[in-house]
Design a protein around this motif. Structure first.
Motif, PDB file in Angstrom:
ATOM      1  N   ARG A 111       0.829  -1.206   0.000  1.00 27.41           N
ATOM      2  CA  ARG A 111       0.000   0.000   0.000  1.00 27.41           C
ATOM      3  C   ARG A 111       0.861   1.252   0.000  1.00 27.41           C
ATOM      4  NH1 ARG A 111      -2.357   1.774   5.539  1.00 27.41           N
ATOM      5  NH2 ARG A 111      -0.162   2.383   5.600  1.00 27.41           N
ATOM      6  N   ASP A 112       1.889   1.264   0.852  1.00 28.41           N
ATOM      7  CA  ASP A 112       2.742   2.448   0.948  1.00 28.41           C
ATOM      8  C   ASP A 112       3.528   2.682  -0.338  1.00 28.41           C
ATOM      9  OD1 ASP A 112       1.839   2.825   3.502  1.00 28.41           O
ATOM     10  OD2 ASP A 112       3.568   1.896   4.473  1.00 28.41           O
ATOM     11  N   SER A 113       3.973   1.604  -0.979  1.00 30.12           N
ATOM     12  CA  SER A 113       4.784   1.762  -2.182  1.00 30.12           C
ATOM     13  C   SER A 113       3.967   2.305  -3.355  1.00 30.12           C
ATOM     14  CB  SER A 113       5.437   0.434  -2.566  1.00 30.12           C
ATOM     15  OG  SER A 113       4.467  -0.540  -2.902  1.00 30.12           O
ATOM     16  N   VAL A 114       2.734   1.817  -3.510  1.00 32.90           N
ATOM     17  CA  VAL A 114       1.919   2.316  -4.621  1.00 32.90           C
ATOM     18  C   VAL A 114       1.510   3.764  -4.376  1.00 32.90           C
ATOM     19  CG1 VAL A 114       1.067   0.047  -5.313  1.00 32.90           C
ATOM     20  CG2 VAL A 114      -0.210   1.332  -3.634  1.00 32.90           C
ATOM     21  N   ASN A 115       1.272   4.125  -3.106  1.00 32.98           N
ATOM     22  CA  ASN A 115       0.954   5.522  -2.800  1.00 32.98           C
ATOM     23  C   ASN A 115       2.149   6.430  -3.087  1.00 32.98           C
ATOM     24  OD1 ASN A 115      -1.687   5.181  -2.044  1.00 32.98           O
ATOM     25  ND2 ASN A 115      -1.249   4.939   0.129  1.00 32.98           N
ATOM     26  N   LEU A 116       3.345   5.960  -2.733  1.00 31.69           N
ATOM     27  CA  LEU A 116       4.550   6.751  -2.973  1.00 31.69           C
ATOM     28  C   LEU A 116       4.749   6.970  -4.470  1.00 31.69           C
ATOM     29  CD1 LEU A 116       7.129   8.131  -1.988  1.00 31.69           C
ATOM     30  CD2 LEU A 116       8.257   5.892  -2.018  1.00 31.69           C
ATOM     31  N   ALA A 117       4.539   5.917  -5.256  1.00 29.56           N
ATOM     32  CA  ALA A 117       4.690   6.050  -6.708  1.00 29.56           C
ATOM     33  C   ALA A 117       3.691   7.053  -7.271  1.00 29.56           C
ATOM     34  CB  ALA A 117       4.505   4.683  -7.373  1.00 29.56           C
ATOM     35  N   LEU A 118       2.454   7.021  -6.745  1.00 30.19           N
ATOM     36  CA  LEU A 118       1.426   7.959  -7.206  1.00 30.19           C
ATOM     37  C   LEU A 118       1.797   9.396  -6.863  1.00 30.19           C
ATOM     38  CD1 LEU A 118      -1.370   8.584  -8.384  1.00 30.19           C
ATOM     39  CD2 LEU A 118      -2.323   8.155  -6.113  1.00 30.19           C
ATOM     40  N   VAL A 119       2.240   9.621  -5.631  1.00 25.95           N
ATOM     41  CA  VAL A 119       2.621  10.970  -5.197  1.00 25.95           C
ATOM     42  C   VAL A 119       3.764  11.502  -6.055  1.00 25.95           C
ATOM     43  CG1 VAL A 119       3.673  12.293  -3.326  1.00 25.95           C
ATOM     44  CG2 VAL A 119       1.790  10.731  -2.841  1.00 25.95           C
ATOM     45  N   GLN A 120       4.761  10.662  -6.313  1.00 22.86           N
ATOM     46  CA  GLN A 120       5.892  11.096  -7.135  1.00 22.86           C
ATOM     47  C   GLN A 120       5.445  11.458  -8.550  1.00 22.86           C
ATOM     48  OE1 GLN A 120       8.502   7.702  -6.628  1.00 22.86           O
ATOM     49  NE2 GLN A 120       9.666   8.718  -5.021  1.00 22.86           N
ATOM     50  N   SER A 121       4.512  10.668  -9.094  1.00 20.53           N
ATOM     51  CA  SER A 121       4.006  10.960 -10.435  1.00 20.53           C
ATOM     52  C   SER A 121       3.251  12.284 -10.463  1.00 20.53           C
ATOM     53  CB  SER A 121       3.093   9.827 -10.906  1.00 20.53           C
ATOM     54  OG  SER A 121       3.799   8.617 -11.028  1.00 20.53           O
ATOM     55  N   LEU A 122       2.398  12.507  -9.447  1.00 23.33           N
ATOM     56  CA  LEU A 122       1.617  13.736  -9.387  1.00 23.33           C
ATOM     57  C   LEU A 122       2.523  14.959  -9.200  1.00 23.33           C
ATOM     58  CD1 LEU A 122      -1.378  12.520  -7.205  1.00 23.33           C
ATOM     59  CD2 LEU A 122      -1.512  13.288  -9.572  1.00 23.33           C
ATOM     60  N   LYS A 123       3.492  14.834  -8.303  1.00 25.68           N
ATOM     61  CA  LYS A 123       4.398  15.962  -8.082  1.00 25.68           C
ATOM     62  C   LYS A 123       5.255  16.217  -9.315  1.00 25.68           C
ATOM     63  CE  LYS A 123       4.640  15.982  -3.056  1.00 25.68           C
ATOM     64  NZ  LYS A 123       5.510  15.911  -1.853  1.00 25.68           N
ATOM     65  N   VAL A 138      -0.288  12.615   1.878  1.00 26.83           N
ATOM     66  CA  VAL A 138      -0.716  11.239   2.145  1.00 26.83           C
ATOM     67  C   VAL A 138      -1.093  11.144   3.615  1.00 26.83           C
ATOM     68  CG1 VAL A 138      -0.085   8.802   2.100  1.00 26.83           C
ATOM     69  CG2 VAL A 138       0.853  10.354   0.386  1.00 26.83           C
ATOM     70  N   GLU A 139      -2.301  10.665   3.893  1.00 30.46           N
ATOM     71  CA  GLU A 139      -2.766  10.494   5.267  1.00 30.46           C
ATOM     72  C   GLU A 139      -3.487   9.155   5.378  1.00 30.46           C
ATOM     73  OE1 GLU A 139      -5.146  13.778   6.566  1.00 30.46           O
ATOM     74  OE2 GLU A 139      -3.936  15.240   5.464  1.00 30.46           O
ATOM     75  N   LYS A 140      -3.024   8.316   6.316  1.00 26.11           N
ATOM     76  CA  LYS A 140      -3.647   7.018   6.584  1.00 26.11           C
ATOM     77  C   LYS A 140      -3.815   6.182   5.316  1.00 26.11           C
ATOM     78  CE  LYS A 140      -6.175   8.618  10.668  1.00 26.11           C
ATOM     79  NZ  LYS A 140      -7.500   8.756  11.319  1.00 26.11           N
ATOM     80  N   GLY A 141      -2.784   6.166   4.504  1.00 24.80           N
ATOM     81  CA  GLY A 141      -2.806   5.334   3.319  1.00 24.80           C
ATOM     82  C   GLY A 141      -3.601   5.886   2.157  1.00 24.80           C
ATOM     83  N   VAL A 142      -4.003   7.165   2.226  1.00 29.14           N
ATOM     84  CA  VAL A 142      -4.797   7.780   1.166  1.00 29.14           C
ATOM     85  C   VAL A 142      -4.063   9.010   0.642  1.00 29.14           C
ATOM     86  CG1 VAL A 142      -7.001   8.844   0.569  1.00 29.14           C
ATOM     87  CG2 VAL A 142      -6.942   6.977   2.228  1.00 29.14           C
ATOM     88  N   VAL A 143      -4.054   9.177  -0.694  1.00 29.26           N
ATOM     89  CA  VAL A 143      -3.410  10.332  -1.313  1.00 29.26           C
ATOM     90  C   VAL A 143      -4.462  11.417  -1.547  1.00 29.26           C
ATOM     91  CG1 VAL A 143      -2.150  11.175  -3.328  1.00 29.26           C
ATOM     92  CG2 VAL A 143      -1.687   8.881  -2.444  1.00 29.26           C
ATOM     93  N   TYR A 144      -4.154  12.641  -1.105  1.00 26.67           N
ATOM     94  CA  TYR A 144      -5.056  13.768  -1.262  1.00 26.67           C
ATOM     95  C   TYR A 144      -4.419  14.832  -2.157  1.00 26.67           C
ATOM     96  CZ  TYR A 144      -7.539  11.895   2.810  1.00 26.67           C
ATOM     97  OH  TYR A 144      -8.235  11.090   3.676  1.00 26.67           O
ATOM     98  N   VAL A 145      -5.197  15.318  -3.123  1.00 24.69           N
ATOM     99  CA  VAL A 145      -4.776  16.438  -3.965  1.00 24.69           C
ATOM    100  C   VAL A 145      -5.762  17.571  -3.715  1.00 24.69           C
ATOM    101  CG1 VAL A 145      -4.294  17.250  -6.290  1.00 24.69           C
ATOM    102  CG2 VAL A 145      -3.888  14.840  -5.716  1.00 24.69           C
ATOM    103  N   ASN A 146      -5.308  18.605  -3.017  1.00 25.30           N
ATOM    104  CA  ASN A 146      -6.148  19.760  -2.717  1.00 25.30           C
ATOM    105  C   ASN A 146      -5.881  20.875  -3.722  1.00 25.30           C
ATOM    106  OD1 ASN A 146      -7.702  19.406  -0.057  1.00 25.30           O
ATOM    107  ND2 ASN A 146      -5.663  18.631   0.477  1.00 25.30           N
ATOM    108  N   ILE A 147      -6.935  21.324  -4.405  1.00 25.87           N
ATOM    109  CA  ILE A 147      -6.814  22.391  -5.399  1.00 25.87           C
ATOM    110  C   ILE A 147      -7.654  23.578  -4.925  1.00 25.87           C
ATOM    111  CG2 ILE A 147      -7.066  23.000  -7.823  1.00 25.87           C
ATOM    112  CD1 ILE A 147      -7.074  20.026  -8.474  1.00 25.87           C
ATOM    113  N   SER A 148      -7.053  24.750  -4.884  1.00 22.57           N
ATOM    114  CA  SER A 148      -7.724  25.919  -4.340  1.00 22.57           C
ATOM    115  C   SER A 148      -8.885  26.372  -5.223  1.00 22.57           C
ATOM    116  CB  SER A 148      -6.735  27.069  -4.165  1.00 22.57           C
ATOM    117  OG  SER A 148      -6.333  27.561  -5.426  1.00 22.57           O
TER     118      SER A 148
END
Length: 279
Positions: A111-123, A138-148
């Motif tokens: 779970r942590d590895s796939v989240n890390l890969a997603l975050v790196q791709s998004l960033k 990333v909080e509790k195994g969930v990736v959040y993208v906040n857009i103003s």
């Protein structure tokens, strides 16, 4: 005729909100169930680790005791059948717990590895944007993208800006290449009330903004609608105080909640929890 058309439009909005809320509630319940199970697994994992260390100590003591007997008697015949049996049982128990611990650790690590890969791709695709406009966490195994709000919409509007479409296109590029993820688009508002001919209140505004983003991702960037949920959270999950202009600005946002398909991790954790060695 205008009245009939207006009533029909309002009815459609109402149905969209209900369906989105129901689907959101189901997904949120499934996520909570998986989080609870993962927390339980983590507790048992820690217990297993403690028991593993205890077994290692017992094993060392048995080996030391057996070596003393060998040294005292001068040959291996003094190692009794009972002592040898106890030593073998301790080693077998240690091997079983090691296997179970690895299963649970693999579920968490995956779970942590796939989240890390997603975050790196998004960033990687969004890294040049102002941190005040977009934030990835990333909080509790969930990736959040906040857009103003100021990036996505004009004040009181539900129409996505041209600049925001470019950002959503980059997000779409990432999520389309990761079919094992599903996500929710959440609309959030501040506490300033709104009431227009088309928008009844902040609930309506948050839902309409979420569905506007979902439609852009689906219709203009080809993201599968089966992977998306649109939901409105109104003013009820603020990230800052609504007593200041700055705080209200932070609360007016759209949040994309990206998480691995829960069934995969639920099955992995459930398999580990059923192992008799951990119980």
């Amino acid at each position: 005729m205008k009245k009939i058309f207006l009533l029909g439009a309002l009815g459609a909005i109402f149905l969209t909100s209900c369906v989105s809320s129901k689907k959101y509630a189901e997904l949120e319940a499934k996520q909570k169930e998986t989080e609870d199970l993962l927390n339980s697994a983590t507790v048992k994992l820690n217990t297993c680790l403690s028991e593993k260390e205890s077994l290692k100590d017992q094993n060392a003591m048995l080996k030391s005791s057996n070596q003393d007997l060998i040294n005292n008697m001068g040959n291996l015949t003094t190692l009794t059948a009972k002592g040898a049996d106890n030593l073998e049982k301790s080693l077998e128990s240690l091997r079983e717990k090691d296997l179970t611990i690895r299963k649970l650790q693999n579920a968490v690590t995956r779970r942590d590895s796939v989240n890390l890969a997603l975050v790196q791709s998004l960033k990687g695709v969004l890294g040049n944007l102002d941190d005040e406009d977009i934030n990835i966490s990333v909080e509790k195994g969930v990736v959040y993208v906040n857009i103003s709000d100021k990036l996505l919409f004009s004040s009181g509007s539900t129409t996505v800006t041209s600049k925001a479409k470019a950002v959503l296109g980059k997000v779409a590029t990432v999520v389309k290449n990761k079919p094992d993820f599903e996500f929710m688009v959440e609309g959030h508002t501040d506490t300033v009330p709104i009431k227009t001919a088309a928008i009844k209140d902040n609930w309506d505004l948050s839902v309409l903004r979420a569905t506007a983003v979902v439609r852009i991702l689906q219709n203009e960037f080809g993201v599968s609608p089966a992977r998306m949920t649109a939901s409105g959270r109104g003013e009820y999950i603020p990230v800052a105080s609504n007593d200041t202009t700055e705080g209200k600005s932070k609360n007016r946002r759209t949040r994309i909640v990206v998480l691995p398909k829960l069934d995969q991790f639920y099955s992995m954790i459930e398999e580990g929890m059923k192992d008799p060695a951990i119980n």
